[in-house]
Design an enzyme around this catalytic site. Structure first.
Site, PDB file in Angstrom:
ATOM      1  N   HIS A   1      -4.393  14.606  -8.513  1.00 54.50           N
ATOM      2  CA  HIS A   1      -4.494  13.517  -9.422  1.00 54.50           C
ATOM      3  C   HIS A   1      -4.364  12.630 -10.384  1.00 54.50           C
ATOM      4  O   HIS A   1      -3.472  11.672 -10.130  1.00 54.50           O
ATOM      5  CB  HIS A   1      -6.083  12.980  -9.752  1.00 54.50           C
ATOM      6  CG  HIS A   1      -7.508  13.269  -8.453  1.00 54.50           C
ATOM      7  ND1 HIS A   1      -8.080  14.005  -7.737  1.00 54.50           N
ATOM      8  CD2 HIS A   1      -7.366  12.006  -7.909  1.00 54.50           C
ATOM      9  CE1 HIS A   1      -8.479  13.320  -6.676  1.00 54.50           C
ATOM     10  NE2 HIS A   1      -8.110  11.579  -6.997  1.00 54.50           N
TER      11      HIS A   1
ATOM     12  N   ASN B   1      -2.105  13.305  -3.892  1.00 47.06           N
ATOM     13  CA  ASN B   1      -2.692  13.365  -4.742  1.00 47.06           C
ATOM     14  C   ASN B   1      -3.509  15.187  -3.729  1.00 47.06           C
ATOM     15  O   ASN B   1      -3.753  15.821  -5.160  1.00 47.06           O
ATOM     16  CB  ASN B   1      -4.756  13.247  -4.245  1.00 47.06           C
ATOM     17  CG  ASN B   1      -4.248  11.600  -4.963  1.00 47.06           C
ATOM     18  OD1 ASN B   1      -3.947  11.532  -5.718  1.00 47.06           O
ATOM     19  ND2 ASN B   1      -5.013  10.211  -4.811  1.00 47.06           N
TER      20      ASN B   1
ATOM     21  N   ASP C   1       1.080  -1.499  -0.147  1.00 43.30           N
ATOM     22  CA  ASP C   1       0.487  -0.006  -0.391  1.00 43.30           C
ATOM     23  C   ASP C   1       1.100   1.189  -0.144  1.00 43.30           C
ATOM     24  O   ASP C   1       1.898   1.378   0.898  1.00 43.30           O
ATOM     25  CB  ASP C   1      -0.731  -0.174   1.661  1.00 43.30           C
ATOM     26  CG  ASP C   1      -2.350   1.162   1.147  1.00 43.30           C
ATOM     27  OD1 ASP C   1      -2.981   0.735   0.959  1.00 43.30           O
ATOM     28  OD2 ASP C   1      -1.801   2.126   1.249  1.00 43.30           O
TER      29      ASP C   1
ATOM     30  N   GLU D   1      -5.124   2.548  -3.806  1.00 38.62           N
ATOM     31  CA  GLU D   1      -3.188   2.491  -4.393  1.00 38.62           C
ATOM     32  C   GLU D   1      -2.747   1.015  -4.060  1.00 38.62           C
ATOM     33  O   GLU D   1      -1.970   1.374  -2.400  1.00 38.62           O
ATOM     34  CB  GLU D   1      -2.502   3.851  -3.184  1.00 38.62           C
ATOM     35  CG  GLU D   1      -3.168   4.470  -2.254  1.00 38.62           C
ATOM     36  CD  GLU D   1      -4.251   3.579  -1.537  1.00 38.62           C
ATOM     37  OE1 GLU D   1      -5.127   3.249  -2.021  1.00 38.62           O
ATOM     38  OE2 GLU D   1      -3.840   4.034  -0.010  1.00 38.62           O
TER      39      GLU D   1
HETATM   40  N1  LIG Z   1      -4.469   9.573  -8.050  1.00 36.80           N
HETATM   41  C1  LIG Z   1      -5.058   8.283  -8.172  1.00 36.80           C
HETATM   42  N2  LIG Z   1      -5.961   8.529  -6.535  1.00 36.80           N
HETATM   43  C2  LIG Z   1      -6.465   7.389  -6.702  1.00 36.80           C
HETATM   44  C3  LIG Z   1      -6.826   6.106  -7.300  1.00 36.80           C
HETATM   45  N3  LIG Z   1      -7.534   5.388  -6.604  1.00 36.80           N
HETATM   46  C4  LIG Z   1      -7.427   5.707  -5.345  1.00 36.80           C
HETATM   47  N4  LIG Z   1      -6.945   7.255  -4.958  1.00 36.80           N
HETATM   48  C5  LIG Z   1      -7.042   8.498  -3.918  1.00 36.80           C
HETATM   49  O1  LIG Z   1      -6.465   7.224  -2.814  1.00 36.80           O
HETATM   50  C6  LIG Z   1      -6.308   7.839  -1.621  1.00 36.80           C
HETATM   51  C7  LIG Z   1      -5.791   7.188  -0.610  1.00 36.80           C
HETATM   52  O2  LIG Z   1      -5.701   7.452   0.806  1.00 36.80           O
HETATM   53  P1  LIG Z   1      -6.407   6.627   1.963  1.00 36.80           P
HETATM   54  O3  LIG Z   1      -6.977   5.756   1.930  1.00 36.80           O
HETATM   55  O4  LIG Z   1      -6.285   7.839   2.801  1.00 36.80           O
HETATM   56  O5  LIG Z   1      -4.686   6.071   2.577  1.00 36.80           O
HETATM   57  P2  LIG Z   1      -3.483   6.678   2.632  1.00 36.80           P
HETATM   58  O6  LIG Z   1      -3.464   8.570   1.839  1.00 36.80           O
HETATM   59  O7  LIG Z   1      -2.259   6.557   1.689  1.00 36.80           O
HETATM   60  O8  LIG Z   1      -2.981   6.847   4.100  1.00 36.80           O
HETATM   61  P3  LIG Z   1      -1.843   6.168   4.195  1.00 36.80           P
HETATM   62  O9  LIG Z   1      -2.508   4.605   3.688  1.00 36.80           O
HETATM   63  O10 LIG Z   1      -2.348   5.640   5.835  1.00 36.80           O
HETATM   64  O11 LIG Z   1      -0.837   5.846   4.043  1.00 36.80           O
HETATM   65  C8  LIG Z   1      -7.781   8.687  -1.313  1.00 36.80           C
HETATM   66  O12 LIG Z   1      -7.200  10.036  -1.857  1.00 36.80           O
HETATM   67  C9  LIG Z   1      -8.082   8.228  -2.808  1.00 36.80           C
HETATM   68  O13 LIG Z   1      -8.878   9.018  -3.509  1.00 36.80           O
HETATM   69  C10 LIG Z   1      -6.038   6.177  -8.568  1.00 36.80           C
HETATM   70  O14 LIG Z   1      -6.793   5.583  -9.277  1.00 36.80           O
HETATM   71  N5  LIG Z   1      -5.901   7.755  -8.758  1.00 36.80           N
END
Ligand SMILES: Nc1nc2c(ncn2[C@@H]2O[C@H](COP(=O)(O)OP(=O)(O)OP(=O)(O)O)[C@@H](O)[C@H]2O)c(=O)[nH]1
Length: 548
Positions: free
Chosen positions: A438, A433, A425, A468
């Site tokens: 994005h 983002n 992850d 992610e």
């Molecule tokens: N750019 C982009 N962002 C994505 C995609 N899929 C998910 N996200 C974003 O990934 C982010 C994941 O955030 P969180 O689940 O809060 O996790 P994190 O910020 O990585 O924090 P931790 O996992 O706790 O380290 C969210 O803001 C989603 O909108 C994608 O295909 N592209």
């Protein structure tokens, strides 16, 4: 006393009759000119003309005039009221323009006001006045917005004057096309900072545009639709505002629907043809069978005839008294037999040729059907393969991943050995983002996917589980070996020179993994690895933790 008829005023005055005629004609013409203003008036005007032309009784003419007078007066009242309403609406419009119109256009407003006060009784100048007021109204709305400050515009003006350059503009990410953003080894992340405005309109539009561009690339479109698809692509690539995006979505959905219908039609057509061919095939089989039956009947008949001839010969020989006559009879019969044998051979050859050509036709048709079925199977396989891929990273998507997990799990159950499952992850991806947009986030995901597939072995499998999060399957790997490889991957990502506008951007990943144990299900090993990944996050992220 001379018996003179009493002279009428018209006949006593030589020009009086002519004047009356002129008067009647003028009245008829006036009545024609006044037509189509009011249905009731039209009726009375028709009656008036009939009376003037002398087709109605004179007393009707007398009755008609008061009615006509009333209708004309009522009509005039109505027209005045309507005129007043239009004048008052225009008054209001001109007053409201006073505040919105720039200084240099105020004289135009004054001149319109003057026209309004001068045109008290006539409608014609008011129409022109209304058109010019609306023009001024639209000019006022646009003129008020300075290039720096875009204030919300009225719906009317947006509808009438909308163009791409009119819309509220924000800097779009340079990386609007994912393919163009790869910059080789430098791995710089391009795109503007849209800090804190994740939800802002243009950013979302850009994201949607990039998804739609991907969708268009993936879409298998019939060749006659290529032009339409390319036009959609260039509309998208040139950047759209929301309204244009909505229109484009309509066009896109129509294209997809017509494409689907086309495919369905193709398939139905193919099935219909297949059905016809099968019917022909069945028919040919029946014919061939008949031909064989005929030929076997024929052979039976021929054999019967031969037996008959030979039996006849036997009888002739047995009963013969005259040798010369017997010799003659035998020669005749042998001659007949030879002819019949020749005939039968020819017939059989014809039969065989007909049957062989029918069989050949059937073989060719079967080959054609096989080729077509092969093409369809190939197409189906392609579609299935595409359905298993993630558009953004090119790795297996969730469906592809689950299919492979199931296969590896069944193999492990059958043959035993080692199998590791790792959950990977990206750390603080939301921040990436939020800070860089994005599109930059998407690029980071693509680069991480590249690193993961580059560093894993050929026999390993990596897929995007969603967002992610990635999942790796590592058959034939012990936990110790797995830990080493996964930690190298973690370090590799940490040390990758991700850049945004020449500034280094820190990107790290947390990994949880676990080996499959006896009695494990796919769910239980996934759960263990996922828990281990959360533990890695809790312990400070950027680390590898084994789930036990
Ligand atoms: N750019 C982009 N962002 C994505 C995609 N899929 C998910 N996200 C974003 O990934 C982010 C994941 O955030 P969180 O689940 O809060 O996790 P994190 O910020 O990585 O924090 P931790 O996992 O706790 O380290 C969210 O803001 C989603 O909108 C994608 O295909 N592209």
């Amino acid at each position: 006393m001379a018996d003179h008829p009493e002279a009428s005023p018209a006949s006593s005055d030589p020009s009086g009759g002519a004047r009356e005629e002129l008067f009647k004609r003028a009245l008829i013409r006036l009545s024609i000119a006044a037509e189509n203003i009011d249905p009731a008036l039209d009726q009375q005007l028709t009656q008036l003309r009939e009376a003037l032309r002398g087709t109605s009784a004179p007393e009707q003419f007398a009755k008609l005039l008061p009615k006509l007078e009333r209708s004309v007066l009522e009509l005039d009242d109505r027209r005045q009221n309507e005129l007043e309403r239009v004048r008052s609406a225009l008054h209001k419009l001109l007053n409201s323009l006073q505040s919105t119109l720039p200084e240099d256009r105020q004289p135009e407003l004054d001149s319109l006001r003057k026209i309004l006060s001068d045109s008290a009784r006539h409608a014609a100048p008011l129409i022109d006045l209304a058109a010019r007021s609306i023009e001024l109204f639209l000019a006022g709305d646009h003129g008020a917005a300075s290039p720096a400050v875009v204030r919300p515009r009225s719906l009317l003006s947006r509808l009438l004057r909308r163009s791409p350059s009119d819309t509220t503009t924000e800097e779009l990410p340079e990386a609007s096309n994912p393919e163009n953003t790869d910059s080789g080894d430098s791995r710089s992340v391009s795109g503007p900072i849209i800090a804190g405005e994740e939800q802002s309109y243009s950013q979302v539009a850009a994201h949607v545009e990039s998804i739609l561009l991907n969708l268009l690339d993936q879409l298998q479109v019939a060749s006659h639709e290529h032009g339409r698809r390319d036009r959609l692509r260039s509309r998208l690539a040139s950047g759209l505002n929301w309204y244009e995006l909505a229109a484009l979505l309509d066009d896109l959905s129509l294209m997809i629907l017509s494409n689907q219908n086309g495919r369905q039609d193709d398939f139905e057509e193919y099935l219909k043809q297949l059905n016809q061919r099968l019917a022909q095939f069945q028919h040919s089989l029946g014919d061939t069978h008949d031909a064989y039956r005929q030929s076997s009947n024929f052979e039976q008949q021929f054999e019967g005839m031969l037996r008959q001839q030979v039996a006849g010969l036997h009888a002739d020989v047995r009963d013969a008294v005259d040798l010369e006559a017997l010799k003659h009879t035998v020669e005749n019969k042998l001659e007949q037999l030879m002819e019949e044998v020749d005939q039968s051979r020819q017939l059989r050859q014809q039969h065989e040729l007909a049957v062989a050509s029918k069989l050949q036709g059937m073989v060719e048709r079967i080959q054609l059907m096989e080729t077509e079925a092969q093409t369809f199977r190939q197409h189906l396989d392609d579609q299935q393969r595409k359905a298993m891929l993630d558009n953004l990273t090119g790795l297996a998507n969730r469906a592809g991943l689950e299919k492979r997990m199931q296969e590896e799990f069944e193999r492990w159950q059958r043959y035993g050995g080692q199998l590791l499952l790792a959950v990977i992850d990206v750390d603080h991806f939301k921040q990436i983002n939020d800070s860089f947009g994005h599109l930059a986030g998407d690029k980071v995901l693509r680069l991480i996917a590249q690193q993961l597939s580059r560093r894993l072995r050929k026999s390993d499998f990596i897929g995007r589980f969603g967002g992610e999060e990635f999942v790796a399957l590592m058959p034939g790997t012990t936990p110790e070996q797995g830990h080493k490889v996964l930690d190298e991957i973690r370090q590799g990502i940490e040390n990758s020179p991700f850049h945004y506008k020449n500034e280094p951007v820190s990107v790290t990943i947390s990994i949880g993994y676990s080996a499959l144990h006896r009695g494990d299900s796919l769910e239980s090993v996934f759960e263990r690895s996922d828990q281990a990944m959360y533990q890695a996050k809790q312990q400070g992220r950027n680390q590898v933790v084994e789930g036990t």
